[in-house]
Motif scaffolding. Structure first.
Motif, PDB file in Angstrom:
ATOM      1  N   HIS A  64       0.835  -1.203   0.000  1.00  0.00           N
ATOM      2  CA  HIS A  64       0.000   0.000   0.000  1.00  0.00           C
ATOM      3  C   HIS A  64       0.873   1.258   0.000  1.00  0.00           C
ATOM      4  CE1 HIS A  64      -3.986  -1.861   0.775  1.00  0.00           C
ATOM      5  NE2 HIS A  64      -3.230  -2.831   1.242  1.00  0.00           N
ATOM      6  N   SER A  65       1.893   1.267   0.839  1.00  0.00           N
ATOM      7  CA  SER A  65       2.779   2.434   0.923  1.00  0.00           C
ATOM      8  C   SER A  65       3.509   2.665  -0.392  1.00  0.00           C
ATOM      9  CB  SER A  65       3.807   2.245   2.041  1.00  0.00           C
ATOM     10  OG  SER A  65       3.164   2.147   3.276  1.00  0.00           O
ATOM     11  N   PHE A  66       3.997   1.605  -0.991  1.00  0.00           N
ATOM     12  CA  PHE A  66       4.713   1.699  -2.263  1.00  0.00           C
ATOM     13  C   PHE A  66       3.818   2.293  -3.344  1.00  0.00           C
ATOM     14  CE2 PHE A  66       6.011  -0.463  -6.291  1.00  0.00           C
ATOM     15  CZ  PHE A  66       7.243   0.147  -6.444  1.00  0.00           C
ATOM     16  N   ILE A  67       2.597   1.779  -3.466  1.00  0.00           N
ATOM     17  CA  ILE A  67       1.655   2.269  -4.475  1.00  0.00           C
ATOM     18  C   ILE A  67       1.309   3.734  -4.223  1.00  0.00           C
ATOM     19  CG2 ILE A  67      -0.723   2.027  -5.306  1.00  0.00           C
ATOM     20  CD1 ILE A  67      -0.309  -1.054  -4.914  1.00  0.00           C
ATOM     21  N   THR A  68       1.012   4.075  -2.987  1.00  0.00           N
ATOM     22  CA  THR A  68       0.664   5.460  -2.653  1.00  0.00           C
ATOM     23  C   THR A  68       1.812   6.407  -2.976  1.00  0.00           C
ATOM     24  OG1 THR A  68      -0.876   4.757  -0.940  1.00  0.00           O
ATOM     25  CG2 THR A  68      -0.031   7.002  -0.765  1.00  0.00           C
ATOM     26  N   ARG A  69       3.028   6.022  -2.626  1.00  0.00           N
ATOM     27  CA  ARG A  69       4.178   6.895  -2.888  1.00  0.00           C
ATOM     28  C   ARG A  69       4.428   7.084  -4.384  1.00  0.00           C
ATOM     29  NH1 ARG A  69       8.112   7.532   1.671  1.00  0.00           N
ATOM     30  NH2 ARG A  69       6.921   6.872   3.475  1.00  0.00           N
ATOM     31  N   LEU A  70       4.258   6.028  -5.166  1.00  0.00           N
ATOM     32  CA  LEU A  70       4.430   6.175  -6.611  1.00  0.00           C
ATOM     33  C   LEU A  70       3.428   7.172  -7.180  1.00  0.00           C
ATOM     34  CD1 LEU A  70       5.088   2.521  -7.820  1.00  0.00           C
ATOM     35  CD2 LEU A  70       6.723   4.406  -7.723  1.00  0.00           C
ATOM     36  N   ILE A  71       2.161   7.053  -6.770  1.00  0.00           N
ATOM     37  CA  ILE A  71       1.130   7.964  -7.260  1.00  0.00           C
ATOM     38  C   ILE A  71       1.458   9.400  -6.834  1.00  0.00           C
ATOM     39  CG2 ILE A  71      -1.310   8.613  -7.092  1.00  0.00           C
ATOM     40  CD1 ILE A  71      -0.985   6.118  -8.757  1.00  0.00           C
ATOM     41  N   ARG A  72       1.827   9.584  -5.584  1.00  0.00           N
ATOM     42  CA  ARG A  72       2.147  10.932  -5.090  1.00  0.00           C
ATOM     43  C   ARG A  72       3.406  11.507  -5.729  1.00  0.00           C
ATOM     44  NH1 ARG A  72       0.534  10.222   1.080  1.00  0.00           N
ATOM     45  NH2 ARG A  72      -1.713  10.167   0.768  1.00  0.00           N
ATOM     46  N   ASP A  73       4.291  10.629  -6.182  1.00  0.00           N
ATOM     47  CA  ASP A  73       5.504  11.098  -6.864  1.00  0.00           C
ATOM     48  C   ASP A  73       5.242  11.417  -8.335  1.00  0.00           C
ATOM     49  OD1 ASP A  73       7.055  11.015  -4.600  1.00  0.00           O
ATOM     50  OD2 ASP A  73       8.025   9.112  -5.084  1.00  0.00           O
ATOM     51  N   GLY A  74       3.995  11.257  -8.779  1.00  0.00           N
ATOM     52  CA  GLY A  74       3.649  11.672 -10.128  1.00  0.00           C
ATOM     53  C   GLY A  74       3.456  10.589 -11.155  1.00  0.00           C
ATOM     54  N   VAL A 122       1.422   2.512 -12.601  1.00  0.00           N
ATOM     55  CA  VAL A 122       1.538   1.853 -11.305  1.00  0.00           C
ATOM     56  C   VAL A 122       0.773   0.525 -11.321  1.00  0.00           C
ATOM     57  CG1 VAL A 122       1.052   2.043  -8.833  1.00  0.00           C
ATOM     58  CG2 VAL A 122       1.899   4.026 -10.094  1.00  0.00           C
ATOM     59  N   ALA A 123      -0.418   0.530 -11.905  1.00  0.00           N
ATOM     60  CA  ALA A 123      -1.219  -0.695 -11.986  1.00  0.00           C
ATOM     61  C   ALA A 123      -0.470  -1.788 -12.740  1.00  0.00           C
ATOM     62  CB  ALA A 123      -2.558  -0.401 -12.646  1.00  0.00           C
ATOM     63  N   ALA A 124       0.144  -1.427 -13.861  1.00  0.00           N
ATOM     64  CA  ALA A 124       0.906  -2.407 -14.635  1.00  0.00           C
ATOM     65  C   ALA A 124       2.092  -2.936 -13.834  1.00  0.00           C
ATOM     66  CB  ALA A 124       1.388  -1.779 -15.937  1.00  0.00           C
ATOM     67  N   LEU A 125       2.713  -2.073 -13.063  1.00  0.00           N
ATOM     68  CA  LEU A 125       3.875  -2.463 -12.268  1.00  0.00           C
ATOM     69  C   LEU A 125       3.511  -3.473 -11.183  1.00  0.00           C
ATOM     70  CD1 LEU A 125       6.891  -1.972 -11.575  1.00  0.00           C
ATOM     71  CD2 LEU A 125       6.114  -0.153 -10.067  1.00  0.00           C
TER      72      LEU A 125
END
Length: 112
Positions: free
Chosen positions: A69-79, A85-88
């Motif tokens: 969850h943290s990883f996904i949230t940080r990627l989205i917030r980093d732009g 992100v979904a593909a990753l």
């Protein structure tokens, strides 16, 4: 030239990170294979997180799965866009938006 290209194309950098994870174990066992999840959780993760909680450095015990969850949230917030992100992480963009993107707690609204 590569560094300037990566600065201009951050999605390529993310792809290269993903590609390197796909071909190598990030945290291998002592023998070089996959970690035993039960051993990792009971011997490594849980004792550290419990000490962090008891010392007041975190507000609650968080299971290891919260790292996703943290990883996904940080990627989205980093732009990074939700589709990338979904593909990753192997989800649809809608699942990312519905289930993984955490609310921003430090959001302040400007005065009107």
């Amino acid at each position: 030239h590569l560094n300037s290209y990566l600065d201009l194309h951050p999605h390529y950098t993310l792809f290269m990170i993903y590609k390197s994870f796909a071909i190598a174990i990030v945290f291998p066992s002592v023998e070089g294979g996959y970690l035993n999840q039960d051993n990792f959780l009971n011997r490594q993760w849980r004792p550290v997180v419990i000490k962090l909680y008891q010392s007041g450095k975190i507000s609650q015990y968080l299971p290891c799965y919260n790292l996703r969850h943290s990883f996904i949230t940080r990627l989205i917030r980093d732009g990074y866009d939700p589709s990338t992100v979904a593909a990753l992480v192997g989800n649809s963009p809608q699942v990312i938006l519905d289930h993984y993107l955490a609310a921003k707690k430090d959001l302040t609204l400007p005065e009107l």
